[in-house]
Scaffold this motif. Structure first.
Motif, short mmCIF file in Angstrom:
data_model
loop_
_atom_site.label_atom_id
_atom_site.label_comp_id
_atom_site.label_asym_id
_atom_site.label_seq_id
_atom_site.Cartn_x
_atom_site.Cartn_y
_atom_site.Cartn_z
N ARG A 279 0.83 -1.20 0.00
CA ARG A 279 0.00 0.00 0.00
C ARG A 279 0.87 1.25 0.00
O ARG A 279 2.05 1.21 0.34
N ALA B 293 -4.22 0.52 -2.04
CA ALA B 293 -3.65 -0.69 -2.60
C ALA B 293 -3.61 -0.54 -4.13
O ALA B 293 -3.88 0.53 -4.67
N HIS C 253 -7.13 7.21 1.84
CA HIS C 253 -5.67 7.35 1.89
C HIS C 253 -5.35 8.79 2.28
O HIS C 253 -6.19 9.68 2.20
#
Length: 320
Positions: free
Chosen positions: A177, A196, A227
């Protein structure tokens, strides 16, 4: 209200440094354009920001200063602040260098590893990796990120002078990731989410520095996939604090807390009276002298760079 502010930025790094009782910001300075990053070092103390080291490309630039970059990471190793990697400005590619910031307020390039590649003497060139402090056998933890070709899932520790790769058995650690959120408390680090290969994530992992192992927490409903969220241990409120981030469609503005009991984590959506605007890639730390979480910078829904400073304590945000 702070009168002097850092240059607007995103993907910077902010860490409280006990060596000079200040919070130190590496303002990656991707403003006004990615091609003109300056990489300034700012300090925060007594409610004020001070430009400690002008960035590259300025008339007052310091030669022994990290080159401009974005997506690097900083952590406190018990003596110095350690900076690793990131993406250099246009034409320079990914970086795999290690820099140390001392109590004298200066940066020095470490000789630890050449950054030539994963599995050598350092983690290798990358950006968007997770880096945080630890207590115990090693003083910092680095996980993942991405190089020119792939997202990464390697785990490294720093002991103050050298990097070591940790062997993680197949399937027992987080998947590869980039732009995950990471925070520490004593000898453990907690990591949440990130991107990912084909999707964003919302899993929660704990790294134990004593056993050199990862454990995925069992949790209630966690924050949505994201994220680039800001994440830190809030020592006065006694929980991990997460703010913002982004998914594939939107920039987010929620404030969450996380408490951990063994291998069980409990996420709680908080409801502060006021909140920072929806922001991703902000820099966050716990500022010990004022017992507050500090957050600065980041970018909004339309990629506008920010430089406002916010403080969090007792479940509430205030703007500084």
């Amino acid at each position: 209200m702070t009168t002097t502010k850092p240059t607007p930025f995103s993907s910077g790094a902010l860490v409280y440094y006990p060596g000079n009782t200040k919070s130190v910001l590496l303002d990656m300075g991707n403003y006004p354009a990615f091609s003109t990053m300056v990489c300034q070092t700012w300090t925060y103390a007594s409610g004020n920001w001070t430009l400690a080291i002008p960035g590259q490309g300025t008339s007052a630039a310091v030669a022994a200063n990290p080159t401009p970059r974005t997506g690097g990471g900083i952590a406190y190793d018990g003596t110095n602040l350690v900076l690793f990697g990131g993406r250099g400005q246009q034409g320079t590619g990914l970086l795999g260098d290690t820099w140390l910031y001392s109590s004298a307020g200066t940066w020095a390039l470490s000789s630890a590893g050449t950054g030539a590649g994963v599995g050598t003497t350092s983690p290798g060139p990358r950006q968007g990796h997770a880096l945080t402090s630890l207590a115990g056998p090693s003083s910092c933890l680095l996980f993942g990120g991405k190089n020119q070709s792939n997202m990464l899932l390697d785990t490294w520790t720093w002991n103050g002078s050298a990097w070591s790769q940790i062997t993680v058995a197949n399937g027992t650690g987080p998947c590869a990731r980039v732009d995950a959120s990471i925070a520490n408390l004593e000898n453990k680090a907690v990591m949440f989410g990130g991107s990912a290969q084909n999707n964003d994530l919302q899993d929660t992992w704990v790294y134990n520095n004593t056993t050199s192992s990862w454990t995925q927490l069992t949790t209630n409903t966690p924050p949505s996939i994201r994220h680039g969220a800001a994440f830190v241990w809030d020592a006065v409120d006694n929980y991990y604090l997460l703010f913002g981030g982004a998914n594939q469609m939107n920039c987010l503005g929620q404030t969450w807390s996380l408490t951990i009991n063994g291998t069980v984590g409990t996420w709680t959506l908080l409801s502060p009276t006021i909140s920072p605007p929806n922001t991703s890639y902000a820099a966050m730390t716990y500022h010990t002298p004022t017992t507050q979480v500090l957050m600065v910078g980041g970018e909004d829904q339309w990629d506008n760079l920010q430089n406002s400073t916010w403080a969090f304590t007792g479940g509430q945000w205030t703007t500084l």
